[in-house]
Design a protein around this motif. Structure first.
Motif, short mmCIF file in Angstrom:
data_model
loop_
_atom_site.label_atom_id
_atom_site.label_comp_id
_atom_site.label_asym_id
_atom_site.label_seq_id
_atom_site.Cartn_x
_atom_site.Cartn_y
_atom_site.Cartn_z
N ALA A 99 0.90 -0.93 -0.15
CA ALA A 99 -0.05 -0.04 0.16
C ALA A 99 0.97 1.23 0.18
CB ALA A 99 -0.95 -0.01 1.20
N TYR A 100 2.02 1.14 0.85
CA TYR A 100 3.06 2.24 0.90
C TYR A 100 3.41 2.65 -0.67
CZ TYR A 100 7.20 4.81 1.63
OH TYR A 100 8.54 5.77 1.47
N TRP A 101 3.80 1.59 -1.19
CA TRP A 101 4.70 1.80 -2.34
C TRP A 101 3.67 2.24 -3.52
CZ3 TRP A 101 9.39 3.03 -2.17
CH2 TRP A 101 10.29 2.59 -1.32
N ILE A 102 2.48 1.73 -3.63
CA ILE A 102 1.44 2.05 -4.51
C ILE A 102 1.12 3.45 -4.48
CG2 ILE A 102 -0.94 1.59 -5.47
CD1 ILE A 102 -0.48 -1.42 -4.66
N ASN A 103 0.58 3.90 -2.92
CA ASN A 103 0.65 5.35 -2.88
C ASN A 103 1.66 5.99 -3.33
OD1 ASN A 103 -2.13 4.66 -1.94
ND2 ASN A 103 -1.47 4.44 0.06
N ALA A 104 2.87 5.74 -3.02
CA ALA A 104 3.93 6.56 -3.34
C ALA A 104 4.08 6.90 -4.57
CB ALA A 104 5.27 5.91 -2.87
N TYR A 108 3.67 10.70 -6.21
CA TYR A 108 4.69 11.25 -6.92
C TYR A 108 4.46 11.59 -8.32
CZ TYR A 108 8.02 11.19 -2.86
OH TYR A 108 8.76 11.21 -1.70
N THR A 109 3.60 10.54 -9.15
CA THR A 109 3.14 10.91 -10.34
C THR A 109 2.33 12.17 -10.44
OG1 THR A 109 3.13 8.54 -11.02
CG2 THR A 109 1.90 10.06 -12.24
N ILE A 110 1.46 12.38 -9.47
CA ILE A 110 0.59 13.74 -9.63
C ILE A 110 1.50 14.72 -9.28
CG2 ILE A 110 -1.12 15.02 -8.16
CD1 ILE A 110 -2.53 12.38 -7.46
N LYS A 163 9.83 -7.62 -5.86
CA LYS A 163 9.72 -8.18 -4.46
C LYS A 163 8.24 -8.80 -4.19
CE LYS A 163 10.24 -6.84 0.25
NZ LYS A 163 10.61 -5.68 1.29
N PHE A 164 7.33 -8.48 -4.83
CA PHE A 164 5.91 -8.85 -4.38
C PHE A 164 5.24 -9.92 -5.23
CE2 PHE A 164 6.65 -4.73 -1.93
CZ PHE A 164 6.60 -5.05 -0.91
N ASN A 165 5.66 -10.07 -6.57
CA ASN A 165 5.19 -11.01 -7.27
C ASN A 165 3.45 -10.78 -7.08
OD1 ASN A 165 4.83 -13.23 -9.21
ND2 ASN A 165 4.79 -14.74 -7.27
N GLU A 166 2.86 -9.82 -7.56
CA GLU A 166 1.51 -9.38 -7.33
C GLU A 166 1.18 -8.54 -8.71
OE1 GLU A 166 -1.72 -9.66 -7.47
OE2 GLU A 166 -1.37 -10.10 -5.09
N PRO A 167 0.65 -9.34 -9.84
CA PRO A 167 0.42 -8.69 -11.27
C PRO A 167 -0.62 -7.58 -10.81
CG PRO A 167 0.67 -11.01 -11.22
CD PRO A 167 0.70 -11.02 -9.95
N ARG A 168 -1.53 -7.77 -10.13
CA ARG A 168 -2.57 -6.78 -9.84
C ARG A 168 -2.02 -5.62 -9.50
NH1 ARG A 168 -6.37 -10.13 -5.87
NH2 ARG A 168 -4.20 -10.65 -4.83
N ILE A 169 -0.70 -5.52 -9.19
CA ILE A 169 -0.23 -4.04 -9.20
C ILE A 169 -0.55 -3.01 -10.35
CG2 ILE A 169 1.44 -4.38 -7.38
CD1 ILE A 169 3.53 -4.10 -9.76
N HIS A 170 -0.48 -4.00 -11.50
CA HIS A 170 -0.55 -3.12 -12.79
C HIS A 170 -2.06 -2.39 -12.95
CE1 HIS A 170 3.03 -4.74 -13.83
NE2 HIS A 170 2.61 -5.87 -14.04
N PHE A 171 -3.10 -2.89 -12.11
CA PHE A 171 -4.54 -2.22 -12.08
C PHE A 171 -4.39 -1.06 -11.22
CE2 PHE A 171 -6.11 -7.02 -12.39
CZ PHE A 171 -5.79 -6.75 -14.00
N ALA A 172 -3.36 -0.92 -10.40
CA ALA A 172 -3.36 0.07 -9.39
C ALA A 172 -2.39 1.32 -9.63
CB ALA A 172 -3.04 -0.59 -7.92
N LEU A 173 -1.33 1.05 -10.37
CA LEU A 173 -0.26 2.18 -10.51
C LEU A 173 -0.89 2.76 -11.75
CD1 LEU A 173 3.23 0.02 -10.33
CD2 LEU A 173 1.98 1.48 -8.37
N CYS A 175 -0.18 6.14 -14.23
CA CYS A 175 0.87 6.92 -14.80
C CYS A 175 0.58 8.21 -15.44
CB CYS A 175 1.94 6.06 -15.71
SG CYS A 175 0.78 5.37 -17.21
N ALA A 176 -0.85 8.60 -15.12
CA ALA A 176 -1.42 9.89 -15.43
C ALA A 176 -1.83 10.13 -16.96
CB ALA A 176 -0.41 11.02 -15.20
N ALA A 177 -2.04 8.82 -17.43
CA ALA A 177 -2.56 8.85 -18.95
C ALA A 177 -3.92 8.32 -19.03
CB ALA A 177 -1.66 7.81 -19.53
N ARG A 178 -4.81 8.55 -20.16
CA ARG A 178 -6.21 8.20 -20.16
C ARG A 178 -6.22 6.57 -20.30
NH1 ARG A 178 -10.68 11.89 -20.33
NH2 ARG A 178 -9.60 13.95 -20.12
N SER A 179 -5.24 5.94 -20.79
CA SER A 179 -5.34 4.48 -20.88
C SER A 179 -4.89 3.86 -19.59
CB SER A 179 -4.59 3.91 -22.18
OG SER A 179 -5.15 4.21 -23.28
N CYS A 180 -4.36 4.54 -18.48
CA CYS A 180 -4.05 3.87 -17.48
C CYS A 180 -5.32 3.31 -16.54
CB CYS A 180 -3.51 4.86 -16.37
SG CYS A 180 -1.84 5.31 -17.00
N PRO A 181 -5.10 2.55 -15.70
CA PRO A 181 -6.45 2.11 -14.78
C PRO A 181 -6.68 3.63 -14.13
CG PRO A 181 -4.55 0.83 -14.31
CD PRO A 181 -4.19 1.72 -15.18
#
Length: 268
Positions: A99-104, A108-110, A163-173, A175-181
């Motif tokens: 949660a820390y790293w996703i929020n970070a 930071y992207t914002i 480190k975390f082997n969790e593909p669902r991070i790609h639904f959470a990160l 990158c400030a683009a329209r095609s992002c989640p």
């Protein structure tokens, strides 16, 4: 924003044919995936200040009111200062760290967008000739976590993916683009993390602008191409992850293509 561990990507530097994978990178060996400073406070960061900002400046479609965020830039900086000074330790749970790293990453992207606002796309930031992993906005080391200078690429690839082997991070990160989640109207927290990631997956796979799926054909986000190695970890597959969240199911024989990525700013 993606992202086997890292898929093998050929970087073409011939003429103007730059590869459109600017959100990808290989893990930076200089960035440790271990806790950055185990002498730091063992209490996980409180993300409530960031949560308040998201509720104020992000709508239900995940679009950002950057003009409004700009007025509250000092409040965002206070939260980022908290993040910077309190990296995860080995006393934190896996979900607290994630949660820390996703929020970070998202916060930071914002901040990066706000520093250069107004812009039409995050890709307008930095060098006009953007070499993936080298001169893109995601490769810029513009903040510190603990004593280490870091980039968005470092968070995504050298820490979260490695480190975390969790593909669902790609639904959470995001990158400030329209095609992002979509950017959530709330911060990620350890106690709700799994439910939040599942909700992001469902939202992303059932949004026809980001994944157009029929029983006869699946036009998927480039994420499923860029990070195909991640989706196949633990004997899974792209169709497995699609069927986890898509209301329309596919099978191994369903033809798959990938949608063009829309890098326009995710602005309201």
């Amino acid at each position: 924003m993606t992202r086997s561990t890292i898929p093998v990507v050929a970087i073409g530097l011939i003429g103007s044919m730059l590869v459109e994978l600017t959100a990808l990178t290989t893990p930076d060996p200089k960035i440790s995936t271990a806790p950055l400073n185990s002498s730091m406070l063992s209490v996980p960061v409180d993300h409530s200040a960031y949560d308040r900002l998201l509720k104020k400046y992000v709508n239900e479609r995940g679009l950002v009111n950057y003009k409004g965020f700009k007025r509250d830039e000092k409040e965002l900086q206070k939260y980022l200062d908290l993040i910077s000074k309190n990296p995860p330790t080995d006393k934190w749970s896996k979900n607290e760290q994630m949660a820390y790293w996703i929020n970070a990453y998202n916060a930071y992207t914002i901040q990066l967008v706000l520093k250069h606002y107004p812009i039409a796309s995050i890709k307008d930031i930095g060098s006009k000739i953007q070499i993936p992993f080298v001169t893109t906005p995601w490769a810029s080391k513009f903040f510190k976590i603990g004593d280490e200078e870091m980039s968005l690429d470092n968070i995504e690839h050298s820490i979260l993916r490695k480190k975390f082997n969790e593909p669902r991070i790609h639904f959470a990160l995001v990158c400030a683009a329209r095609s992002c989640p979509r950017l959530r109207t709330e911060a990620y927290t350890a106690d709700k993390l799994i439910a939040q990631l599942d909700d992001q997956g469902s939202d992303f796979l059932n949004n026809p602008a980001k994944n157009a799926i029929t029983p006869q054909k699946a036009s998927l986000s480039k994420y499923f191409d860029w990070y195909k190695g991640d989706w196949k970890e633990n004997n899974k597959s792209v169709d497995y992850w699609v069927n986890q969240y898509s209301k329309t199911k596919i099978n191994k024989d369903t033809p798959i293509s990938y949608l063009d990525y829309n890098w326009a700013l995710n602005e309201q």
